[in-house]
Write an enzyme that holds these catalytic residues in place. Structure first.
Site, PDB file in Angstrom:
ATOM      1  N   CYS A  56       0.819  -1.218   0.000  1.00  0.00           N
ATOM      2  CA  CYS A  56       0.000   0.000   0.000  1.00  0.00           C
ATOM      3  C   CYS A  56       0.849   1.263   0.000  1.00  0.00           C
ATOM      4  O   CYS A  56       0.414   2.314  -0.478  1.00  0.00           O
ATOM      5  CB  CYS A  56      -0.914   0.027   1.226  1.00  0.00           C
ATOM      6  SG  CYS A  56      -1.882  -1.460   1.519  1.00  0.00           S
ATOM      7  N   CYS A 129      -2.239   2.738   3.346  1.00  0.00           N
ATOM      8  CA  CYS A 129      -2.831   1.613   4.078  1.00  0.00           C
ATOM      9  C   CYS A 129      -3.999   2.070   4.960  1.00  0.00           C
ATOM     10  O   CYS A 129      -4.203   3.254   5.187  1.00  0.00           O
ATOM     11  CB  CYS A 129      -1.753   0.913   4.897  1.00  0.00           C
ATOM     12  SG  CYS A 129      -2.140  -0.809   5.310  1.00  0.00           S
ATOM     13  N   ASP A 130      -4.742   1.093   5.478  1.00  0.00           N
ATOM     14  CA  ASP A 130      -6.040   1.357   6.110  1.00  0.00           C
ATOM     15  C   ASP A 130      -6.027   2.447   7.180  1.00  0.00           C
ATOM     16  O   ASP A 130      -6.857   3.347   7.162  1.00  0.00           O
ATOM     17  CB  ASP A 130      -6.575   0.074   6.753  1.00  0.00           C
ATOM     18  CG  ASP A 130      -6.943  -0.983   5.741  1.00  0.00           C
ATOM     19  OD1 ASP A 130      -6.625  -0.806   4.556  1.00  0.00           O
ATOM     20  OD2 ASP A 130      -7.535  -1.997   6.140  1.00  0.00           O
ATOM     21  N   LYS A 131      -5.115   2.357   8.154  1.00  0.00           N
ATOM     22  CA  LYS A 131      -5.136   3.295   9.272  1.00  0.00           C
ATOM     23  C   LYS A 131      -4.390   4.577   8.950  1.00  0.00           C
ATOM     24  O   LYS A 131      -4.470   5.551   9.698  1.00  0.00           O
ATOM     25  CB  LYS A 131      -4.550   2.642  10.534  1.00  0.00           C
ATOM     26  CG  LYS A 131      -5.214   1.326  10.908  1.00  0.00           C
ATOM     27  CD  LYS A 131      -6.728   1.434  10.942  1.00  0.00           C
ATOM     28  CE  LYS A 131      -7.391   0.082  11.082  1.00  0.00           C
ATOM     29  NZ  LYS A 131      -7.156  -0.832   9.947  1.00  0.00           N
ATOM     30  N   CYS A 201      -5.363  -2.516  -1.141  1.00  0.00           N
ATOM     31  CA  CYS A 201      -6.212  -3.652  -1.521  1.00  0.00           C
ATOM     32  C   CYS A 201      -7.291  -3.218  -2.515  1.00  0.00           C
ATOM     33  O   CYS A 201      -7.890  -2.152  -2.399  1.00  0.00           O
ATOM     34  CB  CYS A 201      -6.837  -4.276  -0.285  1.00  0.00           C
ATOM     35  SG  CYS A 201      -5.620  -5.053   0.803  1.00  0.00           S
ATOM     36  N   GLU A 451      -8.785  -6.719  13.498  1.00  0.00           N
ATOM     37  CA  GLU A 451      -9.690  -7.195  12.455  1.00  0.00           C
ATOM     38  C   GLU A 451      -9.657  -8.714  12.393  1.00  0.00           C
ATOM     39  O   GLU A 451      -8.663  -9.338  12.753  1.00  0.00           O
ATOM     40  CB  GLU A 451      -9.281  -6.615  11.098  1.00  0.00           C
ATOM     41  CG  GLU A 451      -9.511  -5.130  10.984  1.00  0.00           C
ATOM     42  CD  GLU A 451      -9.076  -4.576   9.644  1.00  0.00           C
ATOM     43  OE1 GLU A 451      -8.518  -5.337   8.842  1.00  0.00           O
ATOM     44  OE2 GLU A 451      -9.297  -3.380   9.402  1.00  0.00           O
ATOM     45  N   SER A 477     -12.214  -6.699   8.753  1.00  0.00           N
ATOM     46  CA  SER A 477     -11.594  -6.107   7.576  1.00  0.00           C
ATOM     47  C   SER A 477     -12.685  -5.635   6.626  1.00  0.00           C
ATOM     48  O   SER A 477     -13.792  -6.177   6.601  1.00  0.00           O
ATOM     49  CB  SER A 477     -10.719  -7.154   6.873  1.00  0.00           C
ATOM     50  OG  SER A 477     -10.400  -6.750   5.569  1.00  0.00           O
TER      51      SER A 477
END
Length: 561
Positions: A56, A129-131, A201, A451, A477
């Site tokens: 990511c 990335c996610d966070k 993702c 997650e 997730s």
């Protein structure tokens, strides 16, 4: 050289560049190549979250260079610094996953500290990335200096046996392997092709849900959310982001001028219309708190009830973000929702134009398979729902895409923390009709609300995705799908009702009624509560212990106080 009166845009850096007492600071700046002429220009921080720990973020350095070029071209001085990332996909299923949500707070704190401490006038954040994204946005809202967010873009799908695949397929193949439906050789073959290169993702998982929300909110440039990581347009966007930041500085437009309640409502509307990740509830609550915008979990339910579900995107559908990009990206979704009167078109954005004005200049392809018309939706209500009931008096979150009308009733299969549940699923001990309970995984209990894609994917991989509901005070997730209820509050660690459950208790998940209940009387719950004892903390020292002590409820965004 005599310094002139500082420009308006130097609202903070002038403390260093124009005060005779700050000569030592200027001497240190000149050691890095800053000139006397540069002292007259605005100083702009670039928080670059590039790292080698996740696809990511592995490519973000080139975008940071583009942002620098844009800032310099517009007569600003860029200062790049880095901060951390924890890869959810790589840490998933391990003890390390507990650090993921904690990293959101560290990212926000670190960006705030550098930007504030070094007296920067503006801020550009570059993340993948996610966070990363909520962490960046929390810092932007806190600091309230002119700022803009840039997304690193999503990964392209891989190819396997003539079909598109992504990381979701690999997680689900693990469940199929445990059941014996997939050989180890087939699993290995899939893992080698699912992630063909850089980017976040591919599906509408947490990263793409958050990038979508930020673009809709007006804090990134149009197109930012959906242009793939490898697309050459991304580098041009990076330069534009730097130039845009300088215009924001000159006009003194601050994040809280853009991040209004209407902007948050727009973000929620698009997210639920597309069936986005449940994590957006946590993250938008956290960002709103920093922006001092009144937002609650009830706002998500109110908006979702009035918003059609119109996207055929993974994990519950067929397409990924790169597919949507070919037809106009998030603008295609926004145009349809705006025409239906479901968005606040007059909300301001970083371009200096309103959301509606931005959309006027974007061409989209109407005849495409990814986004339906508003009057012919996949479902008349949105893809997320907030549940209440005696098992979740402070609320819980479910992604209802594809399951809007289902009622699940069955015996509780109770597990304290994720590993025990995963082992039971892998051994084939979970049957159709069971309600899997995973507790002590909340903000304090985990700590960190890890997650549980490994668990949800294992259930799906064993063919039980529509027949087994999962209920947890942890979270999922964005790649999870099926009847998965997360963020149950209060959590088990503070004595919430989920802590009182016993094996075999009858649980009812009534999605149409938005209810989550256990068949116990209030007297029975009271008796069990009197006998309940908290578990000892999993961590007594370090960052996880600190987060456990400071974390608020998931219903408040799991922020630290």
């Amino acid at each position: 050289m005599t310094l002139t009166k500082p420009a308006r845009a130097k609202h903070r850096s002038a403390e260093i560049t124009h005060d005779p007492q700050r000569a030592p600071a200027r001497a240190m700046l000149m050691a890095m190549g800053i000139t006397q002429q540069d002292m007259e220009k605005p100083f702009v921080a670039i928080a670059n979250l590039a790292s080698d720990v996740t696809p990511c973020n592995v490519h973000l350095d080139r975008f940071a260079q583009g942002v620098k070029e844009g800032i310099r071209a517009a007569d600003g001085v860029p200062f790049q610094f880095g901060t951390i990332t924890v890869s959810d996909g790589i840490s998933m299923g391990t003890e390390g996953m507990k650090t993921s949500l904690v990293s959101r707070e560290v990212i926000a704190d670190s960006i705030e500290l550098v930007t504030f401490g070094e007296r920067m006038d503006g801020l550009v954040t570059i993340a993948g990335c996610d966070k990363n994204m909520p962490g960046c946005m929390m810092a932007i809202a806190r600091l309230n200096v002119p700022a803009i967010f840039m997304y690193g873009g999503s990964i392209m799908p891989g190819q396997h046996n003539g079909r598109d695949v992504n990381i979701q397929d690999v997680f689900e193949a693990v469940g199929a392997y445990a059941k014996g439906d997939v050989t180890y050789e087939e699993l290995k073959e899939l893992e080698c092709v699912a992630c063909p290169g850089e980017g976040s993702c591919a599906g509408l998982f947490t990263a793409n849900t958050m990038s979508t929300a930020i673009e809709v909110m007006g804090m990134s440039l149009p197109g930012d959310a959906s242009i793939p990581a490898i697309d050459p347009r991304k580098l041009g966007e990076a330069r534009d982001a730097g130039r845009t930041l300088m215009r924001l500085l000159e006009a003194d437009v601050r994040p809280r001028d853009i991040m209004t309640k209407q902007a948050f409502e727009n973000a929620i509307t698009v997210a639920v219309a597309m069936g986005g990740s449940t994590n957006i509830v946590l993250h938008l609550l956290a960002i709103a708190r920093e922006a001092e915008v009144p937002l609650s979990i009830d706002d998500f339910e109110r908006i979702s009830q009035n918003t059609p579900y119109i996207a055929d995107m993974k994990p519950a559908g067929r397409y990924v973000m790169a597919d949507l990009s070919r037809y106009g990206g998030i603008a295609l979704v926004m145009k349809r929702l705006l025409q239906a009167g479901l968005l606040h078109g007059d909300a301001m954005t970083v371009t200096g134009r309103t959301l509606a004005q931005n959309l006027e200049g974007i061409s989209v392809i109407e005849d495409q398979p990814v986004i339906t018309q508003v009057d012919t939706p996949r479902s008349p209500t949105g893809g997320l729902a907030i549940l209440r009931g005696n098992l979740a008096p402070d609320g819980a979150v479910i992604k209802v895409a594809g399951h809007q009308e289902r009622v699940y009733r069955g015996p509780a299969r109770v597990f304290d923390q994720e590993p025990a549940a995963f082992r039971a699923i892998q051994r084939g001990e979970i049957k159709a009709g069971d309600i899997v309970i995973i507790r002590y995984e909340g903000p304090k209990g985990g700590p960190g609300m890890q997650e549980m894609l490994a668990v949800t994917a294992a259930i799906v991989g064993q063919g039980l995705g529509d027949d087994v509901a999962l209920v947890t005070d942890g979270r999922f997730s964005g790649a999870s799908h099926g009847p998965m209820v997360g963020h149950v509050a209060p959590e088990a660690a503070v004595g919430g009702p989920i802590a009182l459950l016993r094996e075999g208790d009858e649980i009812t998940l009534d999605i149409p009624a938005r209810q989550l209940n256990v068949r116990l009387t209030e007297e029975e719950l009271t008796d069990r509560r009197a006998a309940w004892q908290p578990l000892p903390p999993n961590y007594a020292t370090g960052a996880l212990a600190k987060y456990a002590k400071l974390a608020s409820s998931a219903s408040e965004g799991a922020v630290t106080r």
